[in-house]
Design a protein around this motif. Sequence first.
Motif, PDB file in Angstrom:
ATOM      1  N   LYS A  47       0.821  -1.212   0.000  1.00  0.00           N
ATOM      2  CA  LYS A  47       0.000   0.000   0.000  1.00  0.00           C
ATOM      3  C   LYS A  47       0.854   1.260   0.000  1.00  0.00           C
ATOM      4  N   LYS A  48       2.053   1.147   0.606  1.00  0.00           N
ATOM      5  CA  LYS A  48       2.940   2.301   0.687  1.00  0.00           C
ATOM      6  C   LYS A  48       4.281   1.968   0.037  1.00  0.00           C
ATOM      7  N   VAL A  49       4.623   2.751  -0.960  1.00  0.00           N
ATOM      8  CA  VAL A  49       5.871   2.558  -1.708  1.00  0.00           C
ATOM      9  C   VAL A  49       6.861   3.643  -1.301  1.00  0.00           C
ATOM     10  N   LEU A  70       2.860   7.110  -2.095  1.00  0.00           N
ATOM     11  CA  LEU A  70       4.314   7.214  -2.203  1.00  0.00           C
ATOM     12  C   LEU A  70       4.847   7.930  -0.969  1.00  0.00           C
ATOM     13  N   VAL A  71       5.848   7.327  -0.325  1.00  0.00           N
ATOM     14  CA  VAL A  71       6.510   7.938   0.835  1.00  0.00           C
ATOM     15  C   VAL A  71       7.954   8.196   0.429  1.00  0.00           C
ATOM     16  N   VAL A  91       6.938   1.899   5.050  1.00  0.00           N
ATOM     17  CA  VAL A  91       6.671   1.456   3.679  1.00  0.00           C
ATOM     18  C   VAL A  91       6.688  -0.070   3.587  1.00  0.00           C
ATOM     19  N   ASP A  92       6.051  -0.585   2.541  1.00  0.00           N
ATOM     20  CA  ASP A  92       6.008  -2.032   2.286  1.00  0.00           C
ATOM     21  C   ASP A  92       7.061  -2.472   1.284  1.00  0.00           C
ATOM     22  N   VAL A  93       7.546  -1.541   0.489  1.00  0.00           N
ATOM     23  CA  VAL A  93       8.518  -1.821  -0.553  1.00  0.00           C
ATOM     24  C   VAL A  93       9.221  -0.511  -0.887  1.00  0.00           C
ATOM     25  N   ILE A  94      10.471  -0.600  -1.333  1.00  0.00           N
ATOM     26  CA  ILE A  94      11.203   0.599  -1.761  1.00  0.00           C
ATOM     27  C   ILE A  94      11.500   0.474  -3.249  1.00  0.00           C
ATOM     28  N   LYS A 108      13.893  -6.072   6.295  1.00  0.00           N
ATOM     29  CA  LYS A 108      13.034  -6.950   5.499  1.00  0.00           C
ATOM     30  C   LYS A 108      12.075  -6.142   4.613  1.00  0.00           C
ATOM     31  N   ILE A 109      12.638  -5.162   3.914  1.00  0.00           N
ATOM     32  CA  ILE A 109      11.871  -4.361   2.959  1.00  0.00           C
ATOM     33  C   ILE A 109      12.378  -4.681   1.560  1.00  0.00           C
ATOM     34  N   PRO A 110      11.541  -5.238   0.680  1.00  0.00           N
ATOM     35  CA  PRO A 110      11.988  -5.562  -0.683  1.00  0.00           C
ATOM     36  C   PRO A 110      12.372  -4.310  -1.471  1.00  0.00           C
ATOM     37  N   LEU A 111      13.431  -4.433  -2.241  1.00  0.00           N
ATOM     38  CA  LEU A 111      13.903  -3.341  -3.088  1.00  0.00           C
ATOM     39  C   LEU A 111      13.620  -3.681  -4.544  1.00  0.00           C
ATOM     40  N   VAL A 112      12.884  -2.821  -5.224  1.00  0.00           N
ATOM     41  CA  VAL A 112      12.598  -2.985  -6.650  1.00  0.00           C
ATOM     42  C   VAL A 112      13.238  -1.812  -7.382  1.00  0.00           C
ATOM     43  N   ALA A 113      14.020  -2.103  -8.404  1.00  0.00           N
ATOM     44  CA  ALA A 113      14.776  -1.064  -9.107  1.00  0.00           C
ATOM     45  C   ALA A 113      14.327  -0.914 -10.546  1.00  0.00           C
ATOM     46  N   SER A 114      14.726   0.194 -11.155  1.00  0.00           N
ATOM     47  CA  SER A 114      14.503   0.379 -12.589  1.00  0.00           C
ATOM     48  C   SER A 114      15.811   0.237 -13.352  1.00  0.00           C
ATOM     49  N   ASP A 115      16.889  -0.008 -12.614  1.00  0.00           N
ATOM     50  CA  ASP A 115      18.225  -0.166 -13.193  1.00  0.00           C
ATOM     51  C   ASP A 115      18.645  -1.617 -13.011  1.00  0.00           C
TER      52      ASP A 115
END
Length: 321
Positions: free
Chosen positions: A159-161, A190-191, A212-215, A238-245
């Motif tokens: 819910k919170k990115v 977005l946070v 946040v639930d994910v970064i 324990k926060i999943p990291l999702v990247a665009s790189d």
Amino acid sequence: MKKHTFKLLSALTLSCGLLAPTLGLAQTVSVSSIVEHPALDAIKDGVHEALQEAGITERPDFKWQFQTAQGNPAIASQIARKFIGDKSDVIVAISTPSAQAVVAGTRSIPVVYSAVTDPVAAQLVKGMEASGTNVTGVSDALSLEDQLALIKQIVPNAKKVGMVYNPGETNSVVVVKRLEELLATEGMQLVTATAPRTVDVGAAARSLVGKVDVIYTNTDNNVVSAYESLVRVGNEAKIPLVASDTDSVPRGAVAALGINYFDLGKQTGAMVIRILEGEKPGDMASETSSELELHVNPAAAKKQGIELSAELVQSAAKVIE
């Protein structure tokens, strides 16, 4: 004898005239980058390979020079002034801050930008069509809808990115604004946490813990340069990291849907070659890349408290073991 000499001289003159444009193709290509990190380095290497494949780097009058600003916009301006003073034939500016510095300094020397998310917002060009100026280039803009779809695949109940970014980098500010609007339509939020300097990335990431639930990380140069700081926080909290790189995936991101930056460099290099061959940058439309790759890191996912679905892993172009 005189007639023969005249004919010989005429032939030599004609020959030199035909060769002159070829010999003049390869002169000075100057490359400026805001900082050295895998994605931006891949662009630089891609540009050089494109020139090498075209035989330009082998020419005796060819000069290649590269400088990095070490993340400092003031140094980027100094590099721009040097390259302009050197009367470079083409200046390749990698990243938004470097491109802005070069474009602000010259209206005559051809400038080819690369890895600029929004060249219009950065005031490099007025639109993606041919600019009519000395500027053209290649954007690394990504569809945020696709990025959000990936986030929801990885953390379905998010819910919170969270997002760490440099407020002084135009491309990141643009992404923040667009992502806020997009998340709102999905009932998400977005946070943000700001990192004006590379050394601020770790502290900014820690400020998101428990919020946040994910970064998600875009191609913000400060963040990418200090990605290991972000990974430490993600692993500990324990926060999943999702990247665009995609280059961030072997460094500890769970996954990334992004551009192959080496290929983007070769695409940039192709534009440089066209200019060296006589084409005007103002007649060349800005370009983007639609070739995206999904990279995943199952081991990083476990460290960050989640497990990637078999379907997602199987669909990836590259799996980091």
